[in-house]
Write an enzyme that holds these catalytic residues in place. Structure first.
Site, PDB file in Angstrom:
ATOM      1  N   SER A   1       0.805  -1.221   0.000  1.00 61.43           N
ATOM      2  CA  SER A   1       0.000   0.000   0.000  1.00 61.43           C
ATOM      3  C   SER A   1       0.837   1.270   0.000  1.00 61.43           C
ATOM      4  O   SER A   1       0.307   2.362  -0.169  1.00 61.43           O
ATOM      5  CB  SER A   1      -0.957   0.015   1.194  1.00 61.43           C
ATOM      6  OG  SER A   1      -0.269   0.294   2.384  1.00 61.43           O
TER       7      SER A   1
ATOM      8  N   LYS B   1       1.401   4.271   7.143  1.00 63.67           N
ATOM      9  CA  LYS B   1       0.587   5.068   6.223  1.00 63.67           C
ATOM     10  C   LYS B   1       1.036   6.526   6.266  1.00 63.67           C
ATOM     11  O   LYS B   1       1.768   6.944   7.163  1.00 63.67           O
ATOM     12  CB  LYS B   1      -0.901   4.994   6.608  1.00 63.67           C
ATOM     13  CG  LYS B   1      -1.549   3.621   6.453  1.00 63.67           C
ATOM     14  CD  LYS B   1      -1.747   3.244   5.011  1.00 63.67           C
ATOM     15  CE  LYS B   1      -2.489   1.919   4.892  1.00 63.67           C
ATOM     16  NZ  LYS B   1      -1.658   0.784   5.361  1.00 63.67           N
TER      17      LYS B   1
END
Length: 209
Positions: free
Chosen positions: A131, A169
């Site tokens: 991701s 993230k």
């Protein structure tokens, strides 16, 4: 023959010491020409030969695409009498769905010279998932994290959710929630009321192709 071998080993130690000293002094390694001048070798091909042998012995690491990318390994540091500074490897964190955090050190990793002033505030994690690929963080990479409990919008962080799960993230604090944004166009952000910031990603190590 034995005298020649001894002389070669001595010259290689001189090369190792000079690389170490220059990195400590300037924050980056010397060029091949600078190494040659420092150890009294006029031929750059001879310097390249010494570097190749040092690399084969596992005493340095080089990046063939970057002329200045020369780094002493822990074995190389020990060869010149330097105890390598290390930071703890705390296991695996995901760059996809959050996973349970790991807090106990599973190994220790040599600290890059440019981060040694922060050694007590750093740890490493291995990334699993894709991701964060648009930020250049790939599956299997190891990220260096500075311990801190806050973050600015846009920082890449290791964040702990309310379920005690950790993820890597990009952080954004918005009006009524916190957005943990993946760097992969195929994936959706994670929206949360609260997160605990474990640290900010400040470096990356990749030992795979």
């Amino acid at each position: 023959m034995r005298v020649l071998a001894k002389r070669t080993e001595t010259r290689q130690l001189e090369v190792l010491k000079y690389i170490y000293e220059q990195v400590e002094l300037k924050g980056y390694p010397p060029t091949v020409r600078e190494i040659g001048k420092a150890v009294d070798l006029s031929s750059t091909s001879t310097v390249h030969g010494h570097l190749a042998r040092l690399e084969k012995k596992g005493l340095i690491l080089r990046d063939p695409t970057k002329p200045r990318a020369i780094e002493l390994t822990p074995e190389g540091l020990e060869k010149i009498g330097i105890q390598p500074t290390t930071i703890p490897m705390l296991g695996v964190v995901t760059a996809g769905e959050p996973i349970l955090a790991v807090e106990e050190a599973s190994d220790f990793f040599p600290l890059p010279p440019d981060l040694r002033t922060e050694e007590n505030a750093l740890f490493m994690l291995t990334i699993r998932g894709e991701s964060m690929i648009n930020a250049g963080i790939l599956d299997g990479d190891q990220v260096i994290v500075r311990k801190q409990s806050n973050a600015n919008n846009g920082d890449i962080v290791i964040a702990m959710t309310d379920e005690d799960e950790a993820t890597c993230k990009r952080f954004f604090r918005e009006v009524d929630h916190i957005r943990l944004q993946p760097e992969n166009d195929a994936l959706a952000p994670i929206l949360l009321d609260n997160v605990t910031i474990l640290g900010k990603v400040v470096g990356l190590y990749r030992n795979h192709i």
